[in-house]
Design an enzyme around this catalytic site. Structure first.
Site, short mmCIF file in Angstrom:
data_model
loop_
_atom_site.label_atom_id
_atom_site.label_comp_id
_atom_site.label_asym_id
_atom_site.label_seq_id
_atom_site.Cartn_x
_atom_site.Cartn_y
_atom_site.Cartn_z
N THR A 206 59.25 9.58 87.41
CA THR A 206 57.88 9.23 87.04
C THR A 206 57.12 8.58 88.19
O THR A 206 55.95 8.23 88.04
CB THR A 206 57.85 8.27 85.83
N THR A 209 59.64 4.87 92.64
CA THR A 209 59.88 4.65 94.06
C THR A 209 58.58 4.82 94.85
O THR A 209 58.25 4.02 95.72
CB THR A 209 60.93 5.65 94.58
N HIS A 424 68.62 37.01 68.05
CA HIS A 424 68.76 35.56 68.09
C HIS A 424 67.43 34.90 68.48
O HIS A 424 66.95 33.99 67.81
CB HIS A 424 69.88 35.21 69.09
N GLU A 425 66.84 35.39 69.54
CA GLU A 425 65.59 34.78 70.02
C GLU A 425 64.45 34.97 69.03
O GLU A 425 63.66 34.05 68.80
CB GLU A 425 65.20 35.34 71.39
P1 ADP Z 1 61.41 7.72 90.39
O1 ADP Z 1 61.64 6.69 91.44
O2 ADP Z 1 60.60 7.22 89.23
O3 ADP Z 1 62.66 8.42 89.93
P2 ADP Z 1 60.11 9.07 92.53
O4 ADP Z 1 59.12 8.06 92.93
O5 ADP Z 1 61.34 9.17 93.34
O6 ADP Z 1 60.51 8.88 91.00
O7 ADP Z 1 59.40 10.48 92.45
C1 ADP Z 1 59.87 11.60 93.12
C2 ADP Z 1 58.73 12.44 93.67
O8 ADP Z 1 57.94 12.97 92.61
C3 ADP Z 1 57.77 11.64 94.50
O9 ADP Z 1 58.19 11.59 95.82
C4 ADP Z 1 56.48 12.42 94.34
O10 ADP Z 1 56.44 13.52 95.22
C5 ADP Z 1 56.58 12.95 92.94
N1 ADP Z 1 55.88 12.05 92.00
C6 ADP Z 1 56.47 11.37 90.99
N2 ADP Z 1 55.56 10.66 90.31
C7 ADP Z 1 54.37 10.89 90.87
C8 ADP Z 1 53.03 10.44 90.62
N3 ADP Z 1 52.77 9.59 89.61
N4 ADP Z 1 52.05 10.87 91.42
C9 ADP Z 1 52.31 11.72 92.43
N5 ADP Z 1 53.54 12.18 92.73
C10 ADP Z 1 54.56 11.78 91.96
ZN ZN Z 2 69.23 29.89 70.59
#
Ligand code: ADP
Ligand code: ZN
Length: 639
Positions: A206, A209, A424-425
């Site tokens: 999300t 980092t 199935h699908e």
């Molecule tokens: P987390 O630390 O929550 O697991 P990250 O910060 O490592 O997630 O996210 C991984 C990548 O996904 C980031 O480097 C970026 O490229 C993309 N990303 C994730 N969230 C966002 C956001 N809110 N806006 C823009 N890019 C995002």
């Molecule tokens: Zn199925």
């Protein structure tokens, strides 16, 4: 803490075993070296053997003569003897036709050196494995115990809030952290009180980092990051030393942000595991707490950490004065997804036809990392096809790739199996379209992708935070419909439904045990029903705090729920058998059938109209933090 002592003892005994293994290895090594089986002969013996012609391969060094002789069994034995003044020897050897070579004086020096080297090496190894880690005062820590933290120079810090989209509230909450880092003294003069630790929580991907980096970028300060799982590595004491080192480095570079990823790897509740928890983890956690208490925010350091399981963290960590600011980083809503797509689309060339709002609509449940991935995959696909820009086809394919993995067109599937897969699908599809509380069906296909042989892609209407009982029951019904269709059409069932069954059972269990949605069991949330990562200690200790009798009733209720859903799916398929068969035939012919055609065959008004009528509208939660969302049908799903 009886358990804990046991645990320590166990760790020590493992070390002792290891120690004996090394001793044994050294002994075997020393005694097995070829040289050590050498017999030492008296010089007179040696001369006798020369006379008898029994020796061979002689090496004559100034002080020693070595070679081999044959023993009674005819085996070659290495020997050596101290050399005496014996001018006749060479003649006797020549007479017996024994080959020999002379060697310079220093062979014994080499031998000793060789042995010493080995012993030094082994002692070194010994020290490294057993002695050093136990000296956990950390001063002995060589580079090894240095934190592996990566530092990012503020001048090279390029990530800012512009790069993070869809998390406006989190950004807002982090504003004062930025203000503080920009000018710690001023901030404090104005009476600002600051948290030492900021905990970012939310699902993986999300952007936690990214957000932490962006805070450093906005404030123009150094950024130190380390993953908590790196702390808990190999040897006792190293983790704690690394934590210490990380803080020292940051203090030298303050103002700075220290970011610890996956805090739950060290920060789980203590005394939780079987026999007292992971000792190393606990030491590391303690060290972290010491550091947290030991620094003043005056020093211009802010600790940030991320986790997707705030619920398992040790309460000591999130007490006031420690990680006392909690910032939720939720999965993005429609607007957020569009904004994130825009951020990442800047890096690629989009054809004018691509509408990111539509893409955002088709990607419910996607987090930032998924969306970044969609743009990236689409760009790769466009490049592979030599296109000038990324078009809608690339985007569609990229979205499905991220959901289910790449298409596997080359997988050969027999005609018979294709028929089973199609039935199935279509079972899933028909029931998904004909139950009231279900999300729109996007398409159905029998082109294999990722692990799936075929799939029905269901995309929910936008962002729901609450899930009703009817929705969950419908979901279970849809999941079971694949198996039902196999039974109805072929009178035989296959293993193809195993994943569906797992999911359906999980839904039923969650509904009954956690959401209290069963009339027979009542409005009760029972421990132990929670799925997710198994963390032995906690789960065991809370194992079944309810009676056998209730357990039996729960099992019965789960089974009844699944049976009822199965029967309902069967009824739906049987009463719509003609349409069902038409759709199967169409699917076999075209391999993919899209929403509009599905609706036409089923004689339904198009889903688009239903959507516009607002039959399912978004709700609001009560604002309580929801680290673990219920398995609401709010994600793109495949069956
Ligand atoms: P987390 O630390 O929550 O697991 P990250 O910060 O490592 O997630 O996210 C991984 C990548 O996904 C980031 O480097 C970026 O490229 C993309 N990303 C994730 N969230 C966002 C956001 N809110 N806006 C823009 N890019 C995002
Ligand atoms: Zn199925």
């Amino acid at each position: 803490m009886n358990n804990k002592n046991n645990n320590n003892r166990r760790i020590i005994s493992v070390q002792q075993i290891l120690m004996w293994v090394v001793i044994f290895a050294i002994a075997v090594f020393l005694f097995n070296r070829p040289g050590s089986q050498t017999q030492t002969l008296d010089y007179s013996d040696f001369k006798n053997k020369v006379a008898a012609g029994e020796v061979a391969d002689l090496t004559v060094a100034p002080g020693v003569i070595s070679g081999t002789f044959k023993d009674a069994d005819g085996k070659d034995i290495n020997f050596k003897t101290v050399r005496m003044e014996d001018p006749e020897l060479v003649k006797e050897l020549s007479a017996k036709n024994i080959s020999y070579k002379a060697e310079a004086d220093n062979s014994w020096v080499g031998n000793i050196l060789f042995n010493v080297l080995w012993i030094v090496l082994l002692i070194g190894l010994w020290w490294f494995v057993f002695i050093r880690p136990q000296r956990s005062d950390g001063k002995s820590a060589m580079n090894f115990a240095r934190s592996k933290a990566k530092m990012q120079d503020p001048s090279k810090q390029t990530v800012t809030f512009k790069d993070v989209a869809g998390v406006e509230e989190a950004k807002e909450e982090l504003q004062d952290v930025i203000k503080f880092l920009k000018n710690p003294k001023k901030f404090q003069k104005l009476g600002g009180k600051l948290p030492k630790g900021v905990l970012l929580y939310g699902a993986p991907g999300t952007g936690k980092t990214l957000l932490a980096k962006a805070v450093a970028g906005e404030a123009g300060v150094a950024f130190f990051s380390a993953s908590a799982s790196e702390f808990v590595e190999m040897f006792v004491g190293v983790g704690a030393a690394r934590v210490r080192d990380l803080f020292e480095q940051a203090k030298k570079n303050s103002p700075a942000i220290i970011f610890i990823d996956e805090l739950d790897a060290v920060g789980r509740r203590r005394f939780a595991g079987i026999g007292g928890g992971h000792d190393e983890r606990e030491q590391t956690l303690n060290q972290l707490l010491i550091e947290l208490d030991g620094f003043e925010s005056k020093q211009g350091i802010i600790l940030m950490a991320s986790t997707n399981r705030p619920d398992v963290l040790d309460p000591a960590l999130i007490r006031p004065g420690r990680f006392d600011r909690h910032v939720s980083v939720p999965a993005p809503d429609l607007k957020g997804r569009e904004a994130i797509l825009k951020v990442h689309a800047k890096k690629v060339k989009l054809a004018p036809e691509v509408d990111l709002h539509t893409v955002a609509k088709g990607t419910p449940g996607f987090v930032g990392a998924d969306l970044a991935n969609v743009i990236n995959e689409a760009a790769i696909l466009a490049a592979r096809a030599d296109k000038d820009a990324v078009d809608n086809d690339d985007m569609d394919e990229a979205v499905e790739r991220v959901i289910a993995g790449p298409q596997k067109k080359s997988r050969i599937i027999s005609e018979k199996e294709k028929k089973i897969i199609a039935a199935h699908e279509v079972g899933h599809t028909v029931v998904a379209r004909l139950t009231n509380n279900s999300d729109p069906v996007h398409k159905v296909t029998i082109i294999p992708r990722g692990q799936a042989l075929g799939y029905t892609l269901q995309l929910p209407l936008e962002d729901k935070f609450l899930t009703s009982k009817s929705e969950i029951l419908d979901k279970i019904c849809i999941l079971l419909a694949g198996r039902v269709a196999e039974e109805v059409v072929f009178g035989e069932i296959t293993s193809g439904a195993s994943d569906d069954l797992n999911k359906a059972t999980a839904y039923a269990r969650k509904m009954i045990m956690e959401l209290g949605m069963s009339e027979k069991i009542g409005p009760i949330a029972l421990p132990g029903g929670e799925e997710g990562e198994v963390f032995l200690g906690r789960d065991l200790s809370r194992h079944r705090q309810y009676s056998e009798e209730l357990a039996r009733r729960i099992d019965q209720e789960i089974s009844d729920t699944l049976q009822a859903a199965y029967a309902r799916a069967k009824e739906i398929i049987e009463t719509h058998r003609a349409q069902f068969d038409t759709l199967v035939a169409r699917l076999l012919e075209k391999e993919v059938v899209e929403a509009a055609e599905i609706d036409e065959i089923l004689g339904l008004k198009p889903q688009k109209e239903q959507e516009a009528a607002g039959e399912l509208s978004p709700h609001d939660t009560d604002g309580a933090p929801q680290p673990e969302p219920a398995p609401a049908p709010q994600q793109a799903e495949l069956f």
